[in-house]
Design an enzyme around this catalytic site. Structure first.
Site, PDB file in Angstrom:
ATOM      1  N   CYS A   1     -88.870 -17.207  15.080  1.00  0.00           N
ATOM      2  CA  CYS A   1     -90.185 -18.132  14.872  1.00  0.00           C
ATOM      3  C   CYS A   1     -90.545 -19.246  13.800  1.00  0.00           C
ATOM      4  O   CYS A   1     -90.877 -20.265  13.581  1.00  0.00           O
ATOM      5  CB  CYS A   1     -91.418 -17.151  14.453  1.00  0.00           C
ATOM      6  SG  CYS A   1     -91.332 -15.927  13.694  1.00  0.00           S
TER       7      CYS A   1
ATOM      8  N   GLU B   1     -99.440 -13.890  16.430  1.00  0.00           N
ATOM      9  CA  GLU B   1     -97.748 -14.234  15.455  1.00  0.00           C
ATOM     10  C   GLU B   1     -97.256 -14.815  16.240  1.00  0.00           C
ATOM     11  O   GLU B   1     -96.450 -14.780  17.052  1.00  0.00           O
ATOM     12  CB  GLU B   1     -97.084 -13.405  14.961  1.00  0.00           C
ATOM     13  CG  GLU B   1     -97.390 -12.029  13.977  1.00  0.00           C
ATOM     14  CD  GLU B   1     -97.860 -12.876  12.569  1.00  0.00           C
ATOM     15  OE1 GLU B   1     -97.278 -13.713  11.639  1.00  0.00           O
ATOM     16  OE2 GLU B   1     -98.786 -12.637  11.335  1.00  0.00           O
TER      17      GLU B   1
END
Lengths: 459, 465
Positions: free
Chosen positions: B235, B200
């Protein structure tokens, strides 16, 4: 046929340009390519069989056609965005769905040097695709593969050995390229005891599953058999008569069986038999015809467990039989070794079946048959641990080369103030109650009837 | 610390081999224990997050604690259904047979987590790993030390330490862990052992702002997704905005107005704004601000306080494409606006960059929206919203290309840590002689017909036509 590094880079830029133009995304383009593939298979069937016979002494098989048919039938459904249900606390309607994108991929199949026939087939295949700007075939050995691996791909799909799989994965890591690795392993057969006719069928399926697929040169081919001590003699005899019936008795006149792909592998397999103790355990076969690269179906009974034939994937027509005191011991035997691509269990004992499913780990499990799981398109095909990761076949192929993109749609109305700063206790309570779906609490809060215990903390 | 780490994978492997973690009861007990942590230790978790990140209590609750709690509850609710084998259809080619796909755990997995949502991004993958029946090692980020040590303490207290371990530490410990053999590595922020990974990562998440929209709502949602999410250190936070030259000033005005409503005239004094994680990142961000290509183009904010590690919400208008701020993931409270002549050009602009973890568009134009969804590749997308797709457990969360690989959340977490094993069951009846050697032309014809699945062809082959 071999492109230099410059040529490869150019090919790749060309492919990227084509992809970016959006040509490959339309369902019509994809269907056209699948139809072209079917046409290629139909028009070149004789040549394909000839090439396979030259390369491997192989017999015709229709699996590729079936996969293409399946894909053509289902592709529109697979491409359709999927709607996801919305469970979150909210008053208005929201729609969400995922969507798939086609990606650029590289399919590597090293290790087999192409014959002239094979090369011509590749060219034919390429010319039949409507836009070769999007689909290319690049031939060559490990030097070409290395050059290809230096380029940047959106996905790499590799079928081959764990050794090369590691090289592929390391190279892919440089560009964060996702990979699917279809490797191999020692696929065991667990053979329980049976009555007469069922036993005969089981033996036929084991023989067919060992020597049928490319003379044992198949990732899901049977590698060795585990059987209870008392059954071993009758198993050996039944296998012998099966072999004679299916393939013949003389290594020079064997029928319906492939040869070994090349001298390197022929020597590798021969060396397996030359280890101390291994040759002594041969109970049938062992003859070889070096000129024609043929090795006859060979059965071994209890070879030493630390010999290479029992520690490495055989990938050839040698079948070791390992005897156990009780068939249940097969589970520990398998678990002490790397996870295989497939486990084949011939048994009607439900308890044993459950034990196998719960206590072992493998790419797949097939009960009372072998190899056949390969043609079941609704089952994913892939490995685990040393036998690989990722999967394909049927819709899984579509998925493996897609990115499932999550998409959330919202409207501008209504709006919720509590989600924005400045934060205070009211907003915190509101969100807490909303998260717990406490509608009554929320109502009380909004009406000012719910007491707030802590003082306002903002600023 | 690195010495003890060398054998942790092996130790867990023997526990896993005993079969303990595969039992449903064990999985349920661990998930319940995790739920106890998130519901009974909210205060300590919030304090740790305030200490590590100066994270406001609401953000701590909404983004981390609530997220972890609902992931736990979902796994507990659905576990029986997720672990049930999936029956699949079979066709003529394997008739007679039955087939199913069985989920099995991968074995011993390693979860390496990060510092911006240190509680959530540690707990959520661990939930997936445990639900799927694995033994797991969690390596929380050393950059968020208070949360790291709290996680270590709480997991030791509540969970089965023989199968769930926390290893704290920095680079030497992480390196030592990565040397060992794992069945899966989940990394937020393996080729040696052929270990599959879920990565990720991040990226520059663009926001396209069309005209003809409810600008006030759009501005508030952008602010919420950018500065109210850990001060942009997320993110999936908006990294840059693309809008038309004509609309840009209106957008700037709206952002300016709403920012003042949220954080007051001097945002550095607001308690609702998180700090930058540490001085290294603070310096990295001020360097982006002080870049001469950009320093003259600030239209909002720019204030900073190194002592408190705070940077005010800052907007830059028309940052050049070759400026530092447009070439790396910002991961902070700076928001450049890039302008184009026509809004449709935004799509081409976004596609010149690496694939981001998320992409956003605010629009009421159906055609533009569809073009955006079709042409831009990103981990996930929201239309008229920012980051909310993460809250929806039925949507997979993950990246593509440089933004990562693999996905999780909801059932996708369970799947990420499972091997879906296909199982084909056959009987002994209905054995077809045509599949066995010696091969004859008739057998070939018959098999072709069988594989085609066409009843007529099969009948014809059988009759010998």
């Amino acid at each position: 046929m071999e492109e230099g590094f410059e040529g490869l880079s150019q090919s790749l830029s060309g492919l990227k340009r084509t992809f970016r133009s959006g040509k490959t995304r339309g369902v019509e383009w994809r269907k056209a390519q699948l139809r072209a593939l079917l046409k290629f298979l139909a028009e070149n069937e004789a040549q394909i069989f000839e090439a396979l016979k030259q390369d491997l002494g192989k017999h015709p098989i229709g699996v590729v056609k079936k996969s293409a048919d399946h894909a053509l039938l289902h592709i529109q459904k697979w491409m359709a965005p999927k709607r996801a249900n919305y469970h979150y606390f909210c008053f208005h309607q929201e729609l969400k769905y995922c969507q798939n994108h086609w990606a650029l991929y590289l399919y590597l199949d090293p290790g087999i040097s192409p014959s002239h026939q094979h090369a011509r087939l590749c060219l034919n295949a390429q010319s039949l695709f409507i836009w070769t700007s999007a689909v290319k075939v690049i031939e060559g050995g490990s030097d070409v593969a290395e050059q290809l691996l230096q380029q940047r791909w959106d996905k790499i799909f590799f079928t081959g050995s764990p050794r090369v799989g590691r090289i592929i994965m390391s190279a892919a890591a440089k560009h964060l390229t996702p990979v699917t690795l279809e490797l191999g392993g020692k696929c065991p057969v667990i053979l329980d005891s049976f009555s007469g006719s069922d036993f005969k069928v089981a033996v036929k399926r084991i023989a067919g599953g060992k020597w049928g697929p490319c003379a044992g040169q198949a990732c899901i081919g049977i590698d060795y058999v585990l059987v209870q001590q008392n059954l071993a003699p009758v198993l050996v005899e039944s296998l012998k008569s099966c072999i004679k019936k299916f393939y013949g008795e003389n290594v020079k006149t064997l029928q319906s069986i492939c040869r070994i792909v090349n001298k390197h592998h022929f020597d590798r397999i021969r060396n397996l038999l030359e280890e101390p103790g291994v040759a002594a355990s041969i109970v049938y076969g062992g003859s070889m015809d070096q000129d024609n690269l043929m090795i006859e179906p060979t059965i071994l009974l209890d070879p030493p467990l630390d010999a290479q034939i029992m520690t490495e994937e055989i990938f050839g027509p040698l079948l070791p039989i390992v005897t156990l005191d009780k068939i249940e011991e097969s589970i520990d035997f398998i678990n002490e070794r790397p996870k295989p691509l497939a486990i084949y269990a011939f048994t009607k004992n439900k308890k044993l079946k459950d034990q196998i499913l719960q206590e072992t780990s493998s790419g797949s499990v097939t009960f009372n048959d072998a190899i056949i799981q390969f043609i079941c398109d609704t089952l994913p095909f892939g490995g685990i641990g040393q036998s690989g990761f990722g999967r394909y076949h049927g819709k899984y192929s579509f998925d493996t080369f897609s990115h499932e993109k999550a998409v959330l749609h919202r409207t501008f109305f209504p709006e919720f103030e509590p989600r924005y700063p400045p934060w205070n206790d009211f907003k915190l309570d509101f969100i807490r109650l909303a998260y717990n779906l406490d509608y009554v609490g929320l109502l009380l809060l909004l009406l000012g009837l719910r007491r707030i215990f802590t003082p306002n903390r903002s600023r | 610390m690195a010495m003890g780490v060398e054998t942790v994978a092996e130790d867990l492997r023997s526990v896993y081999s005993s079969g303990k973690t595969k039992g449903l009861e064990w999985r349920v007990s661990q998930l319940k224990a995790l739920l106890n942590i998130t519901t009974h230790h909210e205060k300590e978790i919030t304090e740790a997050l305030r200490s590590d990140l100066n994270k406001p209590e609401l953000e701590a609750f909404l983004h981390e604690i609530a997220g972890a709690t609902s992931a736990c509850k979902l796994a507990l609710k659905e576990l029986r259904r997720w672990t049930r084998p999936e029956k699949v259809k079979t066709s003529m080619t394997t008739y007679p047979s039955s087939a199913e796909i069985v989920s099995e755990p991968l074995g011993v997995v390693l979860v390496i987590s990060t510092w911006n949502y240190p509680f959530l991004l540690s707990i959520e993958p661990v939930i997936g790993a445990i639900a799927a029946g694995n033994a797991v090692v969690l390596k929380p980020s050393e950059v968020a030390p208070a949360t790291s040590s709290l996680l270590s303490k709480l997991l030791r207290e509540y969970l089965d330490v023989s199968a769930v371990k926390v290893v704290e530490g920095g680079v030497p410990e992480t390196t030592a862990l990565l040397e060992q053999k794992w069945d899966k590595i989940f990394y937020t922020a393996a080729a040696k052992h052929l270990t599959p990974v879920v990565l990720e990562l991040g990226g520059k998440c663009p926001v396209v702002v069309d005209s003809n929209i409810d600008l006030k709502v759009a501005a508030r949602r952008i602010i919420s997704g950018k500065w109210a999410c850990n001060s942009g250190q997320t993110c999936v936070s908006p990294d840059y905005i693309v809008t038309t030259k004509e609309y840009a000033l209106k957008l700037v005005d709206s952002l300016s107005c709403e920012l003042e409503n949220f954080y007051g005239k001097d945002p550095l004094l607001s308690n609702d704004l998180s700090s930058i994680i540490n001085s290294r990142h603070f310096d990295r961000l001020t360097k982006l601000l002080d870049d001469e290509k950009v320093s003259g183009k600030l239209v909002i904010g720019g204030q900073r306080d190194r002592a408190k590690l705070k940077i005010a919400p800052t907007v830059v208008l028309d940052a050049p494409q070759d400026s530092l701020v447009m070439n790396e993931e910002i991961f902070g409270p700076l928001l450049p606006i890039v302008t184009v002549t026509k809004i449709e050009d935004s799509i081409g602009l976004i596609n010149t960059k690496e694939k981001p973890l998320a992409a956003y568009m605010f629009t009421n134009d159906k055609k533009l929206k569809e073009e955006f969804i079709r042409s831009v590749s990103a981990g996930g997308m929201c239309i008229n919203e920012i980051a909310l797709h993460l809250a929806e457990h039925t949507l997979p969360f993950g990246g593509v290309g440089e933004s990562g690989m693999g996905a999780y959340h909801g059932k996708y977490s369970f799947d990420a840590f499972s091997h879906k094993k296909p199982v084909l069951q056959r009987g002994f009846n209905g054995d077809v002689a045509a599949r066995y050697p010696p091969y004859t032309p008739w057998k070939l014809k018959f098999l072709k017909a069988m594989l085609s699945g066409n009843i007529l062809s099969i009948l014809r082959a059988l009759i010998g036509w």
